[in-house]
Design an enzyme around this catalytic site. Structure first.
Site, mmCIF file in Angstrom:
data_model
loop_
_atom_site.group_PDB
_atom_site.id
_atom_site.type_symbol
_atom_site.label_atom_id
_atom_site.label_comp_id
_atom_site.label_asym_id
_atom_site.label_seq_id
_atom_site.Cartn_x
_atom_site.Cartn_y
_atom_site.Cartn_z
ATOM 1 N N ASP A 12 0.827 -1.140 0.010
ATOM 2 C CA ASP A 12 -0.216 0.117 -0.051
ATOM 3 C C ASP A 12 0.857 1.279 -0.129
ATOM 4 O O ASP A 12 2.035 1.060 -0.114
ATOM 5 C CB ASP A 12 -1.071 0.030 1.308
ATOM 6 C CG ASP A 12 -0.273 0.241 2.586
ATOM 7 O OD1 ASP A 12 0.815 0.175 2.505
ATOM 8 O OD2 ASP A 12 -1.169 0.345 3.657
ATOM 9 N N HIS A 13 0.369 2.375 -0.111
ATOM 10 C CA HIS A 13 1.107 3.768 -0.068
ATOM 11 C C HIS A 13 2.361 3.567 1.212
ATOM 12 O O HIS A 13 3.307 4.438 1.130
ATOM 13 C CB HIS A 13 0.289 4.892 0.171
ATOM 14 C CG HIS A 13 -0.785 4.724 1.359
ATOM 15 N ND1 HIS A 13 -1.632 3.876 1.536
ATOM 16 C CD2 HIS A 13 -0.515 5.437 2.748
ATOM 17 C CE1 HIS A 13 -2.492 4.190 2.680
ATOM 18 N NE2 HIS A 13 -1.638 5.007 3.462
ATOM 19 N N CYS A 70 3.002 -3.095 4.393
ATOM 20 C CA CYS A 70 2.168 -1.972 4.604
ATOM 21 C C CYS A 70 2.785 -1.440 5.609
ATOM 22 O O CYS A 70 3.957 -1.454 5.800
ATOM 23 C CB CYS A 70 0.844 -2.223 4.810
ATOM 24 S SG CYS A 70 0.330 -3.431 6.087
ATOM 25 N N THR A 72 2.521 -1.531 9.038
ATOM 26 C CA THR A 72 2.882 -2.531 9.924
ATOM 27 C C THR A 72 3.314 -3.957 9.213
ATOM 28 O O THR A 72 3.808 -4.770 10.027
ATOM 29 C CB THR A 72 2.100 -2.672 11.081
ATOM 30 O OG1 THR A 72 0.705 -2.877 10.201
ATOM 31 C CG2 THR A 72 1.655 -1.362 11.746
ATOM 32 N N HIS A 103 9.622 -23.796 8.969
ATOM 33 C CA HIS A 103 8.386 -24.556 9.645
ATOM 34 C C HIS A 103 7.057 -24.435 9.112
ATOM 35 O O HIS A 103 6.120 -25.319 9.403
ATOM 36 C CB HIS A 103 8.520 -24.123 11.155
ATOM 37 C CG HIS A 103 9.749 -24.424 11.882
ATOM 38 N ND1 HIS A 103 9.990 -24.317 13.290
ATOM 39 C CD2 HIS A 103 10.755 -25.023 11.469
ATOM 40 C CE1 HIS A 103 10.854 -24.738 13.602
ATOM 41 N NE2 HIS A 103 11.732 -25.260 12.695
ATOM 42 N N ARG A 137 8.016 -33.293 10.341
ATOM 43 C CA ARG A 137 6.837 -33.070 11.219
ATOM 44 C C ARG A 137 6.041 -31.570 10.887
ATOM 45 O O ARG A 137 4.839 -31.579 11.199
ATOM 46 C CB ARG A 137 7.462 -33.004 12.725
ATOM 47 C CG ARG A 137 8.128 -31.863 13.103
ATOM 48 C CD ARG A 137 8.745 -31.905 14.514
ATOM 49 N NE ARG A 137 9.443 -30.891 14.887
ATOM 50 C CZ ARG A 137 10.633 -30.581 14.528
ATOM 51 N NH1 ARG A 137 11.361 -31.000 13.502
ATOM 52 N NH2 ARG A 137 11.419 -29.339 15.012
ATOM 53 N N HIS A 138 6.697 -30.850 10.312
ATOM 54 C CA HIS A 138 6.065 -29.590 9.951
ATOM 55 C C HIS A 138 4.934 -29.757 8.872
ATOM 56 O O HIS A 138 4.017 -28.995 8.808
ATOM 57 C CB HIS A 138 7.095 -28.719 9.518
ATOM 58 C CG HIS A 138 8.269 -28.252 10.531
ATOM 59 N ND1 HIS A 138 7.748 -27.822 11.944
ATOM 60 C CD2 HIS A 138 9.479 -28.796 10.550
ATOM 61 C CE1 HIS A 138 8.792 -27.740 12.558
ATOM 62 N NE2 HIS A 138 9.979 -28.117 11.847
HETATM 63 C C1 RB5 Z 1 -2.063 2.896 6.435
HETATM 64 O O1 RB5 Z 1 -2.097 4.013 6.900
HETATM 65 C C2 RB5 Z 1 -1.809 1.778 7.256
HETATM 66 O O2 RB5 Z 1 -3.198 1.513 8.061
HETATM 67 C C3 RB5 Z 1 -1.372 0.448 6.608
HETATM 68 O O3 RB5 Z 1 -0.191 0.659 6.004
HETATM 69 C C4 RB5 Z 1 -0.858 -0.621 7.613
HETATM 70 O O4 RB5 Z 1 -0.096 -0.339 8.585
HETATM 71 C C5 RB5 Z 1 -2.352 -1.264 7.853
HETATM 72 O O5 RB5 Z 1 -2.097 -2.407 8.573
#
Ligand code: RB5
Length: 152
Positions: A12-13, A70, A72, A103, A137-138
C-alpha cells in the site's frame, strides 16, 4: 526447464518506498523473476486490495512466493491470509523469515515499513527467498492449517 523462482511484490502507500528499495537492493541481486502488483505511488490506497491481489496471483500459481508490505505488515497480511491457500507471515527479522519458511512454508513474507529499517527488510527478503521448507513433522502441521493437502 528453468527453476527460477517467480516473486510477486505488493504494497500500500505506507509500503511503497520500501517496495521500491527491495526491488533495487534485493531483486536485482538474485536469480528471480518478479512482478510488481502496485501500488505505484505514495497516494493513499487501501491495503486489503493489495493483500487480495498478491494472494490471488500466488493461488493461481503465477508466482511462487510473495512480498507484501504496508505500514505494519499486519493489515496486508490479514487480507492475504483470508485465502486458505495463503500462509503469510509478518516478520521483523531474518530469523523469523527463516523459520517462516522452514516450519510454516510461508508463501508470503509481510513487512512493516514503519517497523523495520531497510537493511533488516533486505535481510528478511533474502532469507525468505533462499530458505526451503523442512517438511517432516512440519508438513503435518501445515496441512492442518488449510484443512487439506498442503500446497493444493
Ligand atoms: C495505512 O495508513 C496503514 O494503516 C497500513 O499501511 C497498515 O499499517 C495497516 O495494517
Amino acid at each position: 526447464m528453468s527453476n527460477t523462482i517467480r516473486i510477486a511484490i505488493a504494497a500500500d502507500h505506507g509500503g511503497y518506498d520500501l517496495k521500491e528499495e527491495i526491488k533495487t537492493f534485493t531483486f536485482d541481486n538474485l536469480d528471480i523473476e518478479w512482478i510488481d502488483l502496485g501500488t505505484h505511488s505514495t497516494e493513499s490506497v487501501d491495503y486489503p486490495e493489495y493483500g487480495y491481489k498478491i494472494a490471488e496471483i500466488i493461488k493461481k500459481k503465477d508466482a511462487d512466493r510473495g512480498i507484501a508490505i504496508c505500514g505494519t505488515g499486519i493489515g496486508i497480511s490479514i487480507a492475504a491470509n483470508r485465502d486458505p491457500y495463503i500462509r503469510s507471515a509478518v516478520c521483523t527479522n531474518a530469523d523469523m523469515a527463516r523459520l517462516a519458511r522452514e516450519h510454516n512454508d510461508a508463501n508470503i513474507l509481510a513487512l512493516g515499513a514503519r517497523i523495520i529499517d531497510r537493511e533488516t527488510a533486505v535481510a528478511c527478503v533474502e532469507t525468505f527467498l533462499t530458505t526451503e521448507f523442512e517438511g517432516g513433522r512440519h508438513e503435518r502441521r501445515v496441512n492442518k492449517l488449510s484443512g487439506g493437502a498442503h500446497g493444493t
